[in-house]
Structure formats: C-alpha cells, structure tokens
Design an enzyme around this catalytic site. Structure first.
Site, short mmCIF file in Angstrom:
data_model
loop_
_atom_site.label_atom_id
_atom_site.label_comp_id
_atom_site.label_asym_id
_atom_site.label_seq_id
_atom_site.Cartn_x
_atom_site.Cartn_y
_atom_site.Cartn_z
N ARG A 8 -1.16 5.94 13.86
CA ARG A 8 -0.86 6.02 12.43
C ARG A 8 0.26 7.04 12.23
O ARG A 8 0.09 8.23 12.51
CB ARG A 8 -2.11 6.42 11.64
CG ARG A 8 -1.91 6.37 10.13
CD ARG A 8 -3.21 6.49 9.40
NE ARG A 8 -3.79 7.82 9.49
CZ ARG A 8 -4.95 8.17 8.93
NH1 ARG A 8 -5.66 7.27 8.28
NH2 ARG A 8 -5.40 9.40 9.04
N SER A 35 -8.83 -2.29 6.16
CA SER A 35 -9.53 -1.24 5.43
C SER A 35 -10.19 -1.81 4.17
O SER A 35 -9.59 -2.61 3.46
CB SER A 35 -8.56 -0.13 5.01
OG SER A 35 -8.07 0.58 6.12
N LYS A 84 -7.98 11.88 4.11
CA LYS A 84 -7.85 10.67 3.29
C LYS A 84 -8.12 11.05 1.84
O LYS A 84 -9.27 11.14 1.41
CB LYS A 84 -8.82 9.58 3.76
CG LYS A 84 -8.47 8.98 5.11
CD LYS A 84 -9.40 7.84 5.49
CE LYS A 84 -9.08 6.56 4.77
NZ LYS A 84 -7.79 5.97 5.14
#
Length: 210
Positions: free
Chosen positions: A43, A112, A141
């Site tokens: 990521r 997700s 997050k």
C-alpha cells in the site's frame, strides 16, 4: 501459479514505509514472512508511479518464490506491470468485476467493506476475500465509518460466506478474540511494521489461530 488456491491468509501484512522505524520495507516484510505472514499487500498512498512499481517488483521478486503473494492496493496498472499476485480495491476504486477482468482468473482480488450492506453486496462479485474495516478504531485508518467491533464481526461471519480479513486495531493482545469472533485472517499494519521484531510479531499473530 494459481494464487487463489495456494495462499495462507491468516497473517496478512499491509505495508506502510513510514511506520518501519527507518528500516527498509523489504527487510521488514521478509522478517514478517519468516514469522508466518502468508500474504502481503503493498500500500503506497504517496509514492510516484515509478517508485511504486519499483517497490512492487522488488517484493514480487523476493516473495513469490517463497509462495507468498504480493497484492497491490488500488493500482491495477502497477499490479500487472510488476507481475503481482493480486489487487485490493476499495469501494471508490476500480469496480471488483473490472479488477477481476483485468487481473485474470487466477489472481487474487480483494475488496474493502465498511458496512453490512457493502458486505452483503460483495457476494455478487468474483472475489477472494473482503477486508472488514475497521474492526477497532485505529490511527492508520482515519477515513472510515464506525468500527465493526467483535459483535459486528460475529454478525459478518454468520451472514456472509466470504473470507473475512479483519483489519483496524488488530494486535497481538486481541488477535485471539478477533479469530474467535469469526475472522479468517488478521490484517495488520503498525503491529508488524512498527514492531522492533517483525518476525516475532507475525509469529504471535499466527499463534491466535492455534
């Protein structure tokens, strides 16, 4: 290789170079794999395309021979150019059906989901897992909805046939509870990336499944 049938998802590392305590991403990732991480999502929110691709190629060259897939976050072009094993998309990214079409029938595709509605809707796609996010509140997050919590995770396991990858606030002290509540997989960022001993951190997470 058909990664869809040969991947151990139990400990799923999601990378973040900023959290690696000055160590190289490759070193931290390889240590986690030695400890039992069976899947790695690359990521990179701030890297240029060329830098992202270079990182992906480097990880693919080291991890695929070990039987550990590299799953690229968001970027199908990077995943394809690097020969990555899969692609992870969010609700506002490439639609899952297009991700599957581009990546091919043997690649891993993950999605997700943050709500019960998104989880139930995900059953119509040809995907390999859903990233249930966040299980607990977490500083890595910050753009998510209310956490699922353990009760929400139990609901998800009872109402969905999909593989559930739990992410968000998961660590060694709560991993066993998360598995007991229904997670098939523990996805972590800082728990491994910021650990002084990534290998041991991964091993401790894996122990939650025993």
């Amino acid at each position: 290789m058909n990664w869809r049938t040969h991947t151990d998802y139990r400990v799923y590392l999601v990378t973040d170079r900023d959290l690696c305590l000055g160590r190289s991403l490759e070193d931290v990732t390889l240590a986690a794999v030695r400890g039992g991480a069976g899947a790695v999502q690359l990521r990179e929110k701030h890297a240029s395309s060329r830098e992202f691709l270079a990182l992906a190629k480097a990880l693919v060259s080291r991890l695929h021979p070990l039987g550990v897939p590299v799953i690229v976050n968001d970027r199908a072009d990077i995943a394809l150019a690097a020969g990555a094993a899969g692609l992870h998309v969010g609700q506002s990214d490439l639609p899952p059906e297009d991700a599957r079409r581009l990546m091919g029938p043997d690649a891993i595709v993950g999605l997700s989901v943050e709500t019960r509605e998104e989880l139930l809707d995900a059953e119509r796609f040809d995907i390999d897992y859903v990233g249930l996010s966040p299980i607990f509140a977490t500083p890595t997050k910050t753009d998510t909805l209310e956490p699922w919590g353990l009760d929400g995770l139990r609901w998800a396991r009872a109402h969905s046939p999909l593989r559930l990858v739990a992410i968000g606030g998961v660590h060694g002290d709560n991993a066993a509870d998360v598995v007991e509540a229904g997670a098939h997989s523990l996805a972590v960022v800082s728990e491994i990336c910021s650990s002084p001993d990534p290998e041991n951190a991964a091993r401790r997470l894996l122990a939650a499944f025993r």
